[in-house]
Design an enzyme around this catalytic site. Structure first.
Site, PDB file in Angstrom:
ATOM      1  N   GLY A   1      21.264   6.186   2.909  1.00 37.26           N
ATOM      2  CA  GLY A   1      22.514   5.450   3.091  1.00 37.26           C
ATOM      3  C   GLY A   1      23.769   6.299   3.059  1.00 37.26           C
TER       4      GLY A   1
ATOM      5  N   ALA B   1      16.153   8.798   6.388  1.00 38.11           N
ATOM      6  CA  ALA B   1      17.324   8.698   5.517  1.00 38.11           C
ATOM      7  C   ALA B   1      18.379   9.758   5.771  1.00 38.11           C
ATOM      8  CB  ALA B   1      16.946   8.753   4.045  1.00 38.11           C
ATOM      9  N   GLY B   2      19.606   9.319   5.678  1.00 41.29           N
ATOM     10  CA  GLY B   2      20.743  10.230   5.675  1.00 41.29           C
ATOM     11  C   GLY B   2      21.494  10.358   6.982  1.00 41.29           C
TER      12      GLY B   2
ATOM     13  N   LYS C   1       4.937   2.780   3.897  1.00 39.74           N
ATOM     14  CA  LYS C   1       5.966   3.808   3.736  1.00 39.74           C
ATOM     15  C   LYS C   1       6.195   3.932   2.245  1.00 39.74           C
ATOM     16  CE  LYS C   1      10.647   4.769   4.031  1.00 39.74           C
ATOM     17  NZ  LYS C   1      11.984   4.169   4.121  1.00 39.74           N
TER      18      LYS C   1
ATOM     19  N   ASN D   1      18.333   3.219   9.362  1.00 39.98           N
ATOM     20  CA  ASN D   1      18.663   1.845   8.992  1.00 39.98           C
ATOM     21  C   ASN D   1      20.163   1.665   8.852  1.00 39.98           C
ATOM     22  OD1 ASN D   1      18.902  -0.758   8.018  1.00 39.98           O
ATOM     23  ND2 ASN D   1      17.290  -0.576   6.536  1.00 39.98           N
ATOM     24  N   THR D   2      20.731   2.192   7.760  1.00 33.72           N
ATOM     25  CA  THR D   2      22.153   1.941   7.474  1.00 33.72           C
ATOM     26  C   THR D   2      23.062   2.376   8.623  1.00 33.72           C
ATOM     27  OG1 THR D   2      21.639   2.274   5.145  1.00 33.72           O
ATOM     28  CG2 THR D   2      23.961   2.292   5.752  1.00 33.72           C
TER      29      THR D   2
END
Lengths: 70, 259
Positions: B158, B184-185, B97, B206-207
């Site tokens: 994040g 992301a986001g 990645k 993830n976050t």
């Protein structure tokens, strides 16, 4: 006169004229275990070359592994 | 039903990719990964801590998940390419990645460096999945240089702001033929559902899971959202319209206005 040294993961270590394999063992890592990789002066050294590669003074060694990441 | 995600010829049973960082602890991470149903999990490559050695994340994940290393924290072609090579050496996997960051406040990618790094890694035989802007031109360029998928951001890493430019994500989906994985986001399940409804092939979270009050429950929510969004996309939504359209039949209504 300053003793010759190498830098391992950003920390100065005394230079002993060892091979990369010997260094890895001396650091308490298992050279036969998957999961670590090594770069010397920014160039990746494959596992099969660890025994042959003799370190030189001022070499910069990075030993890396996988950590939590996104 | 056969609706598998295929990247570079490899089949994946889940369209949800999950990151392994920022969980309260490893137990919660493992439970969350399980609840997410994800097959692909991401890891970063960092220096071994020679003073204090704990359990390796690989010991926890190996055999259970497809481990996708990233080049997070790299700012140049050289750093990213070297990190990818180290990852291949350490993990025995040629998937990467690819992240080449351009700015440490927004974590937006540096596109010229990203494209150059992608080219080099493709030439070296890597399966490259680049984290990139939500820009169709960039994504087409990345596909042209040989990337196996594109991973446009929904919003800054994040940030939890969701899919900020759904029209661009749709354009990307229409313009490239490789899988599109929103990376992301996303902040919550509805963001993931929106990405999937737009036709994305997968989402990386993830976050939004790791920092939720209950990461395990949020992981389960994300799994359901990916499935719901995918099904809705395949089912084909109705067009939006400004005025109402009665759903009950108009004919045969009871009428008290005379004959």
């Amino acid at each position: 006169m300053q003793e010759p040294y190498i830098i391992v993961n950003g920390v100065k270590h005394k230079f002993r004229g060892e091979t990369l394999h010997d260094l890895i063992v001396a650091l308490g890592l298992d050279p036969n275990r998957q999961g670590i990789a090594v770069a010397v002066n920014g160039e990746v050294v494959s596992r099969s070359e660890w025994r042959e590669l003799r370190l030189k003074p001022n070499d910069v060694i990075d030993i890396v592994t996988a950590v939590a990441g996104g | 039903m056969n609706d598998e995600l295929v990247i570079a010829g490899r089949r994946f049973r889940s369209r949800l990719f999950v990151g392994t960082a920022r969980y309260p602890n490893q137990q919660v991470m493992l439970k969350a990964l399980e609840a997410s149903g994800a097959e692909v999990v991401t890891v970063a490559i960092r220096r071994v801590n020679l003073q204090q050695r704990g359990e390796s994340i690989l010991d926890l994940l190996a055999g259970k998940y497809f481990i996708l290393p990233n080049t997070a924290g790299c700012y140049t072609v050289r750093e990213a390419v070297t990190t990818a090579r180290l990852a291949r050496e350490a993990l025995g996997i040629n998937w990467i990645k690819l992240e080449v960051i351009g700015d440490d406040e927004t974590l937006y990618p540096n596109i010229p460096q990203l494209i150059e790094a992608a080219k080099q890694l493709v030439d070296e035989g890597f399966i490259v999945l680049p984290y990139c802007n939500d820009d169709p031109v960039t994504c087409v360029t990345l596909e042209k240089v040989g990337c196996a998928a594109v991973m446009p951001l929904g919003a800054p890493i994040g940030s939890g702001m969701g899919i900020l430019n759904p029209y661009n994500i749709r354009l990307i989906r229409e313009k490239v033929t490789v899988p599109v994985i929103v990376d992301a986001g996303v902040g919550t399940a509805s963001d993931v559902a929106i990405a999937m409804e737009l036709g994305c092939d997968g989402v990386l979270v993830n976050t939004a899971i790791a920092q939720a009050r209950d990461p395990v429950r949020m992981a389960a929510a994300m799994r359901l959202a990916v499935e719901a969004g995918r099904q809705a996309y395949l089912a084909g939504r109705i067009p939006k319209r400004l005025y109402a359209q009665p759903s009950s039949p108009v004919e045969g209504r009871v009428w008290f206005g005379g004959p």
